[in-house]
Design an enzyme around this catalytic site. Structure first.
Site, mmCIF file in Angstrom:
data_model
loop_
_atom_site.group_PDB
_atom_site.id
_atom_site.type_symbol
_atom_site.label_atom_id
_atom_site.label_comp_id
_atom_site.label_asym_id
_atom_site.label_seq_id
_atom_site.Cartn_x
_atom_site.Cartn_y
_atom_site.Cartn_z
ATOM 1 C CE LYS A 57 -0.863 -3.198 -17.636
ATOM 2 N NZ LYS A 57 -2.135 -3.479 -18.356
ATOM 3 C CB SER A 132 -4.356 -5.265 -15.606
ATOM 4 O OG SER A 132 -4.035 -4.966 -16.959
ATOM 5 C CB SER A 156 -6.131 -3.389 -18.852
ATOM 6 O OG SER A 156 -6.484 -4.551 -18.156
HETATM 7 N N1 GLN Z 1 -10.073 -7.444 -16.732
HETATM 8 C C1 GLN Z 1 -9.813 -8.091 -17.991
HETATM 9 C C2 GLN Z 1 -9.038 -9.364 -17.742
HETATM 10 O O1 GLN Z 1 -8.776 -9.643 -16.630
HETATM 11 C C3 GLN Z 1 -9.066 -7.193 -18.921
HETATM 12 C C4 GLN Z 1 -7.650 -7.041 -18.550
HETATM 13 C C5 GLN Z 1 -6.851 -6.324 -19.596
HETATM 14 O O2 GLN Z 1 -7.399 -5.592 -20.415
HETATM 15 N N2 GLN Z 1 -5.544 -6.591 -19.594
HETATM 16 O O3 GLN Z 1 -8.699 -10.076 -18.633
#
Ligand code: GLN
Length: 462
Positions: A57, A132, A156
């Protein structure tokens, strides 16, 4: 198969499909080829990840590969060193193929909020891959890499794994080093693997887990080896009433898959125990205060001076800050900085940030209470199957609500694993979420393996 043949197969998949999928922000074809041929020349192939391709990532530093964290703010940035997790993968013989697309700084649930365009779900290109870590999930689901690293702050790793039919582990907070990982919300962020099978996830996890002197929040709690099981005799699996309630917007097909998962576990000897996590419905509110508060502090470093893009010809220092940040940060990131700054501001800190911290404690206590009667919990990863691109992107709250089941374990710091449990009526993948006691990744991995193989008996166990 040689490492070279494996790398060439992945690069061909990237060449064939990544124009459409856009899983990668950067592909290091030459580096991967050179590494593979060096590995093939070694007589010793005993390293745990010898020759296996891993996609990383783009918020995790790989020396010699650009890092953006999905943000135009960091376009052109070259990290000076490997993140600890990357150094460990390399020491274990892995081949890094490239950096994967993500919602900007990890803020999103669909990978549509990347500063460099969306990633598509390889199983249905009209749908999102989740987020994400959507690029990491799409890369593995499209066979562009054997496994991938993601990060998980509130879901994410787990949610994109579920959306792409993969397994994905968010380890216990403190289990894996965050050194060399771009911070989003430091009390929640964890790195973890996504792969086709739970066993593959466990292999990568075993390599990256453990104390790192460069991350003061990493612990030296021993990492226990997973004992793979044939059945689940005597194991108590908790199901929270709140995780199967329609009130959380649970899709009927998702609910049906969870019932099928519970049946499969019961057939294999597990005892299903009803429990309650009464503060579940406050998890989103608490998470979106804690995460944005921490993000507002973490992202203050991107000021156009110390880090990031600098606006041209500012007349004053304030103008430099304002224009650099307003021009280079996306709308969602700006929204969260504003929310988080507000939640922390004098006069509002008690009503918002401190209150969210108290709710966080109550959520953690709910889990502690549940451990009185069960060894792990099972529920959905996402309340709904993967949605269509564009469907929720204009409605931040609708997107936040999709994190209803993943943010609780994050706030409590617990390990959680997404496991594929079949498809819905439109053949879209559905993932269950197994939540474990702190530092008990071994139990959720062992149960996850049995669960995944119950739905896919042909799965290789290697
Ligand atoms: N969807 C959640 C957010 O937008 C989690 C994202 C993540 O785990 N980086 O914060």
């Amino acid at each position: 198969m040689t490492a070279t043949a494996h790398v060439e197969a992945c690069l061909s998949r990237i060449a064939a499909r990544d124009g459409e999928i856009a899983a990668f922000l950067h592909v290091d074809a030459e580096g991967a080829r050179a590494r593979a041929s060096a590995l093939d020349a070694q007589p010793d192939r005993s390293a745990p990840l010898h020759g296996l391709t891993i996609a990383v990532k783009d918020n995790i530093a790989v020396a010699g590969q650009p890092l953006t964290a999905g943000s135009r703010m960091l376009a052109g940035y070259m990290p000076p060193r490997d993140a600890t997790v990357v150094a460990r993968l390399l020491a274990a013989g892995a081949v890094l193929v490239g950096k994967t697309n993500m919602d900007e700084f990890g803020m999103g649930s669909s990978t549509e909020l990347s500063g460099f365009g969306p990633t598509r779900n390889p199983l249905d290109v009209t749908r999102v891959p989740g987020g994400s870590s959507g690029g990491s999930a799409a890369a593995v689901a499209a066979d562009m890499a054997w496994a991938a690293l993601g990060t998980d702050t509130g879901g994410s790793i787990r949610q994109p794994a579920a959306f792409c039919g993969l397994a994905g582990l968010k380890p216990t907070y403190g289990r894996v080093s965050r050194s060399g990982v771009v911070a989003y919300a430091s009390s929640l962020d964890q790195v973890g693997p996504l792969a086709r099978t739970v066993r593959h996830v466990a292999r990568v996890y075993a390599v990256i887990a453990g104390r790192d002197p460069l991350d003061a929040t990493s612990t030296d709690e021993p990492v226990s080896a997973v004992t793979w099981r044939a059945d689940l005799a005597g194991l108590r699996i908790g199901v929270a009433r709140e995780h199967l309630a329609a009130a959380e917007g649970l899709d009927a097909d998702v609910k049906q898959r969870m019932e099928a998962a519970l049946d499969a576990l019961r057939t294999r000897g597990a005892v299903i125990v009803p429990v309650s996590l009464p503060h579940t419905r406050h998890a989103i509110a608490a998470y979106y205060l804690v995460a944005t508060a921490e993000a507002s502090a973490n992202l203050s470093r991107y000021d156009g001076l110390r880090y990031g893009q600098r606006a041209p010809n500012p007349q004053t220092l304030d103008a430099l800050y304002t224009h650099s940040r307003a021009d280079a940060l996306g709308k969602e990131v700006q929204r969260r900085i504003l929310l988080g700054t507000f939640a922390l501001s004098a006069g509002f800190q008690d009503a918002f940030y401190q209150k969210a911290c108290r709710v966080r404690r109550k959520i953690a206590d709910d889990f502690t209470q549940a451990w009185q009667s069960c060894d792990l919990l099972l529920g959905p990863t996402s309340p709904v199957p993967p949605w269509r691109l564009g469907e929720k992107v204009a409605d931040p709250l609708a997107m936040y609500l999709m994190d209803a089941f993943t943010v609780g374990p994050s706030l409590a710091g617990l390990p959680a694993l997404a496991v594929p449990v079949g498809v819905d009526s439109q053949r879209l993948p559905i993932g269950a979420q197994l939540i474990g006691r702190a530092f008990d990744e071994a139990t959720i991995l062992a149960v996850g393996d049995v669960l995944q193989r119950a739905f896919d008996p042909t799965l290789e166990v290697a």
